[in-house]
Each structure stands twice: as structure tokens, then as C-alpha cells.
Design a protein around this motif. Structure first.
Motif, PDB file in Angstrom:
ATOM      1  N   GLU A 139       0.867  -1.181   0.000  1.00 64.81           N
ATOM      2  CA  GLU A 139       0.000   0.000   0.000  1.00 64.81           C
ATOM      3  C   GLU A 139       0.900   1.226   0.000  1.00 64.81           C
ATOM      4  O   GLU A 139       1.910   1.260   0.709  1.00 64.81           O
ATOM      5  CB  GLU A 139      -0.902  -0.019   1.229  1.00 64.81           C
ATOM      6  N   PHE A 140       0.544   2.238  -0.771  1.00 64.39           N
ATOM      7  CA  PHE A 140       1.380   3.433  -0.846  1.00 64.39           C
ATOM      8  C   PHE A 140       1.332   4.229   0.448  1.00 64.39           C
ATOM      9  O   PHE A 140       2.369   4.597   1.005  1.00 64.39           O
ATOM     10  CB  PHE A 140       0.933   4.301  -2.028  1.00 64.39           C
ATOM     11  N   TYR A 141       0.123   4.505   0.932  1.00 69.82           N
ATOM     12  CA  TYR A 141      -0.005   5.298   2.162  1.00 69.82           C
ATOM     13  C   TYR A 141      -1.036   4.638   3.060  1.00 69.82           C
ATOM     14  O   TYR A 141      -2.230   4.620   2.748  1.00 69.82           O
ATOM     15  CB  TYR A 141      -0.422   6.733   1.828  1.00 69.82           C
ATOM     16  N   VAL A 164       4.369   5.616   4.634  1.00 72.26           N
ATOM     17  CA  VAL A 164       4.454   5.899   3.209  1.00 72.26           C
ATOM     18  C   VAL A 164       5.470   4.922   2.606  1.00 72.26           C
ATOM     19  O   VAL A 164       6.613   4.867   3.057  1.00 72.26           O
ATOM     20  CB  VAL A 164       4.923   7.345   2.934  1.00 72.26           C
ATOM     21  N   ILE A 169       4.794   4.161  -5.301  1.00 77.09           N
ATOM     22  CA  ILE A 169       4.047   5.354  -5.705  1.00 77.09           C
ATOM     23  C   ILE A 169       2.951   4.974  -6.695  1.00 77.09           C
ATOM     24  O   ILE A 169       1.913   5.626  -6.791  1.00 77.09           O
ATOM     25  CB  ILE A 169       4.992   6.406  -6.316  1.00 77.09           C
ATOM     26  N   ALA A 172      -0.625   4.776  -5.387  1.00 77.25           N
ATOM     27  CA  ALA A 172      -1.255   5.965  -4.809  1.00 77.25           C
ATOM     28  C   ALA A 172      -2.723   6.046  -5.233  1.00 77.25           C
ATOM     29  O   ALA A 172      -3.051   5.880  -6.408  1.00 77.25           O
ATOM     30  CB  ALA A 172      -0.511   7.222  -5.245  1.00 77.25           C
ATOM     31  N   THR A 173      -3.598   6.284  -4.266  1.00 84.45           N
ATOM     32  CA  THR A 173      -5.028   6.388  -4.541  1.00 84.45           C
ATOM     33  C   THR A 173      -5.381   7.792  -5.022  1.00 84.45           C
ATOM     34  O   THR A 173      -4.544   8.696  -5.000  1.00 84.45           O
ATOM     35  CB  THR A 173      -5.842   6.072  -3.270  1.00 84.45           C
ATOM     36  N   ASP A 176      -4.725  10.074  -2.181  1.00 85.97           N
ATOM     37  CA  ASP A 176      -3.289  10.333  -2.016  1.00 85.97           C
ATOM     38  C   ASP A 176      -2.827  11.410  -2.996  1.00 85.97           C
ATOM     39  O   ASP A 176      -2.054  12.301  -2.642  1.00 85.97           O
ATOM     40  CB  ASP A 176      -2.479   9.054  -2.255  1.00 85.97           C
ATOM     41  N   LYS A 177      -3.303  11.318  -4.222  1.00 84.13           N
ATOM     42  CA  LYS A 177      -2.913  12.273  -5.249  1.00 84.13           C
ATOM     43  C   LYS A 177      -3.548  13.640  -5.003  1.00 84.13           C
ATOM     44  O   LYS A 177      -2.949  14.683  -5.300  1.00 84.13           O
ATOM     45  CB  LYS A 177      -3.301  11.748  -6.635  1.00 84.13           C
ATOM     46  N   ILE A 181       0.581  13.570  -1.952  1.00 86.45           N
ATOM     47  CA  ILE A 181       1.548  12.730  -1.246  1.00 86.45           C
ATOM     48  C   ILE A 181       2.440  12.019  -2.265  1.00 86.45           C
ATOM     49  O   ILE A 181       3.629  11.785  -2.017  1.00 86.45           O
ATOM     50  CB  ILE A 181       0.831  11.723  -0.330  1.00 86.45           C
ATOM     51  N   ASP A 182       1.882  11.685  -3.416  1.00 84.70           N
ATOM     52  CA  ASP A 182       2.667  11.035  -4.461  1.00 84.70           C
ATOM     53  C   ASP A 182       3.784  11.948  -4.972  1.00 84.70           C
ATOM     54  O   ASP A 182       4.871  11.481  -5.325  1.00 84.70           O
ATOM     55  CB  ASP A 182       1.763  10.591  -5.615  1.00 84.70           C
TER      56      ASP A 182
END
Length: 211
Positions: A139-141, A164, A169, A172-173, A176-177, A181-182
Motif C-alpha cells: 500500500e502506498f499510504y 508511506v 508510488i 497511490a489512490t 493520495d494524489k 503525497i505522491d
């Protein structure tokens, strides 16, 4: 945003990358705009919601970085009410869950003598890892809190862990974007000034970091 002269003229490989512990600390100490920008993204806060962000365990910049007592985590007092730990980990030492819990619990033990238990400040620990913590659940975050295992009711929102994964990357959901955060993760992974400039042109806070 328009790139400043220094950044616009920088080309080629980045000699010291953002995954370097010392550079990570030095940058956050030197640029409060960068610090607030990174915190705002990770905590999903609007800039107006961040009134103050103070590093409470600063290091002496320019001193030896190979000393055995070099402090790895960055302790931050956010809005004079939240204790936040940021920590960068490049090598998987296979002890992150225990390590992060220990740091989080130390931060949560923040009551002064005579204060009521309800006055305890929220504690948040965020790890920026250059590896995947749980291989079967990439999972990215990811964010973790104490909750009821039957009905998933949160026990308290004053204790929180986030991770994180800089190596994912691609996962990233949309959320997240939305909070960029990406883009911060891309800054940490950047190996050339061209990459940094491309990211900086999309984000004022990363522009400050890149400069």
C-alpha cells in the motif's frame, strides 16, 4: 510556479538524495515552508489549518553526521497541540512495527504532573519507508489506529501510525494524489535535477524544498 535561477540551472544527477537521513533533517529544519507542506499533505490539512510547526529536537547543522548518537526521527509540535514524529527508513531492519510503536508510545506519554488524562496531546508517527512493510499487503499510504476487532469502532483518535511506501508510488489512490503525497514521494525518489524541477513546477512547497 516559476523556477528560481539556481533550480532552473541545476542539471544532471542529484549528488545527495532526499532519502539521506541528514539531508532529510537539514531540509525540514532549514525550510519551515517545506515542513508545513509535507505535514499538510500527510495529515490531509489545508494550509490555513497549520498555524505552527516547530521541530523540538533540532540538530546542529553542519556537524558530523556519522556520530553514533545521531537522531533519526524528527519530533514536531504541531499547532501547539499535536506531537508528530517523522522518520525516514531506507533499509528494512525487520523491526519497523515494534520500533514505530515504541516511538509513538513515548510521544504519547506527554502529560505533565497534575494534568488530567483528557489533556494528553494526540501523538502521530509517520514513517517514510524505502521498502514495503507488509509484502502481502502493499500500500502506498497506510494509516493504523487502535480499534475494536469486531465492529472496527476506533478506540481513540489520539494515537495514530502512518506509513508511506516510497517504492509503491504506483499504488497511490485518488485521495493520495489529491493531497499530493505522491509528489512528495517522487521528490524523495528523484535521482536527477530534471525530475525535481518537473515536480517542483506542480507544487509550491516542493519548489521551496528543491531550491
Amino acid at each position: 510556479p516559476e523556477l528560481p535561477d539556481f533550480l532552473s540551472s541545476a542539471t544532471g544527477p542529484v549528488t545527495v538524495r532526499m532519502t539521506n537521513d541528514y539531508l532529510f533533517r537539514a531540509l525540514l529544519q532549514s525550510s519551515n515552508k517545506t515542513l508545513k507542506g509535507l505535514i499538510g499533505s500527510l495529515l490531509h490539512l489545508h494550509p490555513d489549518e497549520i498555524l505552527s510547526a516547530e521541530i523540538t529536537n533540532p540538530i546542529l547543522l553542519g556537524s558530523a553526521v556519522d556520530e553514533k548518537d545521531f537522531i533519526l526521527d524528527v519530533k514536531i509540535l504541531l499547532n501547539n497541540s499535536i506531537i508528530l514524529n517523522l522518520e525516514l527508513q531506507v533499509i528494512n531492519q525487520h523491526n519497523w512495527p515494534e520500533r514505530s510503536l515504541l516511538y509513538l508510545c513515548r510521544a504519547f506519554n506527554n502529560l505533565n504532573s497534575g494534568e488530567d488524562y483528557q489533556q494528553v496531546r494526540p501523538a502521530i508517527h509517520i514513517g517514510l519507508l524505502d521498502f514495503t512493510l507488509f509484502k502481502n499487503y502493499p500500500e502506498f499510504y497506510a494509516t493504523y489506529m487502535m480499534l475494536n476487532v469486531k465492529n472496527f469502532m476506533i478506540y481513540s483518535d489520539k494515537l495514530r501510525l502512518s506509513v508511506v511506501d516510497l517504492t509503491h508510488i504506483d499504488l497511490a489512490t485518488k485521495e493520495d494524489k489529491q493531497y499530493r503525497i505522491d509528489q512528495w514521494a517522487a521528490l524523495f525518489k528523484a535521482t536527477t535535477w530534471e525530475e525535481i524541477k518537473m515536480i517542483a513546477q506542480q507544487n509550491d512547497d516542493i519548489l521551496a524544498a528543491g531550491n
